[in-house]
Design a protein around this motif. Structure first.
Motif, mmCIF file in Angstrom:
data_model
loop_
_atom_site.group_PDB
_atom_site.id
_atom_site.type_symbol
_atom_site.label_atom_id
_atom_site.label_comp_id
_atom_site.label_asym_id
_atom_site.label_seq_id
_atom_site.Cartn_x
_atom_site.Cartn_y
_atom_site.Cartn_z
ATOM 1 N N GLN A 9 0.825 -1.216 0.000
ATOM 2 C CA GLN A 9 0.000 0.000 0.000
ATOM 3 C C GLN A 9 0.853 1.258 0.000
ATOM 4 O O GLN A 9 2.031 1.221 0.373
ATOM 5 C CB GLN A 9 -0.887 0.012 1.251
ATOM 6 C CG GLN A 9 -1.945 -1.053 1.219
ATOM 7 C CD GLN A 9 -2.718 -1.109 2.528
ATOM 8 O OE1 GLN A 9 -2.212 -0.705 3.574
ATOM 9 N NE2 GLN A 9 -3.927 -1.608 2.457
ATOM 10 N N GLY A 46 8.259 8.359 -8.523
ATOM 11 C CA GLY A 46 7.498 7.792 -7.397
ATOM 12 C C GLY A 46 6.668 8.799 -6.626
ATOM 13 O O GLY A 46 6.056 8.451 -5.621
ATOM 14 N N GLN A 60 -1.608 13.939 -3.341
ATOM 15 C CA GLN A 60 -0.170 14.284 -3.356
ATOM 16 C C GLN A 60 0.123 15.301 -4.460
ATOM 17 O O GLN A 60 0.906 16.236 -4.258
ATOM 18 C CB GLN A 60 0.682 13.032 -3.574
ATOM 19 C CG GLN A 60 0.709 12.097 -2.383
ATOM 20 C CD GLN A 60 1.627 10.895 -2.581
ATOM 21 O OE1 GLN A 60 2.425 10.846 -3.506
ATOM 22 N NE2 GLN A 60 1.510 9.918 -1.703
ATOM 23 N N ARG A 69 13.587 -8.315 -9.636
ATOM 24 C CA ARG A 69 14.150 -7.254 -8.796
ATOM 25 C C ARG A 69 14.178 -7.681 -7.325
ATOM 26 O O ARG A 69 15.095 -7.357 -6.592
ATOM 27 C CB ARG A 69 13.304 -5.985 -8.967
ATOM 28 C CG ARG A 69 13.832 -4.807 -8.200
ATOM 29 C CD ARG A 69 13.157 -3.536 -8.585
ATOM 30 N NE ARG A 69 11.806 -3.441 -8.045
ATOM 31 C CZ ARG A 69 10.992 -2.409 -8.237
ATOM 32 N NH1 ARG A 69 11.390 -1.398 -8.987
ATOM 33 N NH2 ARG A 69 9.799 -2.370 -7.717
#
Ligand code: ADP
Length: 237
Positions: free
Chosen positions: A59, A94, A101, A132
């Motif tokens: 999350q 990101g 935001q 990854r």
């Protein structure tokens, strides 16, 4: 001053970090990945525990905490003379990751372009994330359930951020191509943008402290504070 910024946008595994690191090595660009800021936190600290709790479930970390941490970090980088907003474009990877935001950052960043790393093939991204997890020891990529939740978070919360920015600022790049081809497509967009900003900044220039300038002709901190950058330190390049 609002930071001139490029947003690297795309789902987890689309290659934002890979491309961001390359762009950050080019003079005039400064790469900043929110995930890296979080991962650098001491996991025993309050903020570190919050990150672990949310990221471990796939999350997003709550917005207020995220934006506050990001602001502190970037202002810190500016203060220690690592990031030079007068001459460098911020490459954001990101953040913003949802609409609140994007709004909270509005007074700090001036988004000049959004590079949308688009990947239509979901299985390819899942495959990259699994790889990854092994290579970078990423606990949030370690199991398929968390990967799945991260991709759902992206679809529900992050992707709508694209509609927040004007269409002409958004450039789609096919993220399934080779890394060098993706880079080439990104540069086709960024080279003219950077040149235009450089011309504008040159027209309104006050003495600046770019990466190259600070390495070769570093002024003393007191001189920088007083605006007299002719007083040099003993640094010889
Ligand atoms: P990826 O490279 O897979 O997109 P990141 O390294 O950017 O992943 O982020 C890892 C985790 O850190 C996210 O799943 C989330 O929990 C947290 N995180 C990173 N950036 C943000 C953000 N802007 N808002 C909230 N949480 C974030």
């Amino acid at each position: 001053m609002r930071y001139k910024s490029i947003l690297l946008f795309g789902a987890p595994g689309s290659g934002k970090g890979t491309q961001g690191k390359i762009l950050g090595a080019i003079p005039g660009f400064y790469h900043n990945a929110t995930g890296d800021i979080f991962r650098s936190l001491d996991l025993q600290s309050e903020m570190g525990r919050v990150f672990w709790e949310y990221a471990g479930r796939g999350q997003l970390v709550p917005d207020e905490v995220t934006v506050k941490l990001w602001k502190q970090y970037i202002q810190g980088m500016e203060m220690i003379n690592s990031f030079h907003p007068e001459t460098e474009i911020l490459v954001l990877d990101g953040i913003p990751r949802n609409l609140p935001q994007a709004k909270l950052l509005e007074d700090m960043i001036d988004v000049v372009k959004v590079i949308y790393l688009r990947c239509a093939d979901l299985s390819k991204m899942v495959e990259r994330l699994r790889r990854r997890a092994l290579k970078e020891n990423r606990f949030d990529d370690a199991n398929d359930e968390v990967i799945h939740r991260r991709l759902v978070e992206y679809e529900n919360k992050t992707r709508p951020v694209l509609d927040y920015y004007p269409k002409e600022k958004i450039h789609r790049v096919d993220a399934t191509m080779s890394q060098i081809r993706v880079l080439s497509d990104i540069l086709k967009v960024l080279v003219p943008v950077k040149e235009k900003i450089d011309v504008q900044q040159h027209l309104f220039a006050t003495p600046t402290r770019g990466k190259a300038a600070s390495a070769t002709s570093a002024a003393t901190p007191a001189a920088v504070a007083s605006g007299d950058t002719t007083k040099k330190t003993g640094v010889v390049s």
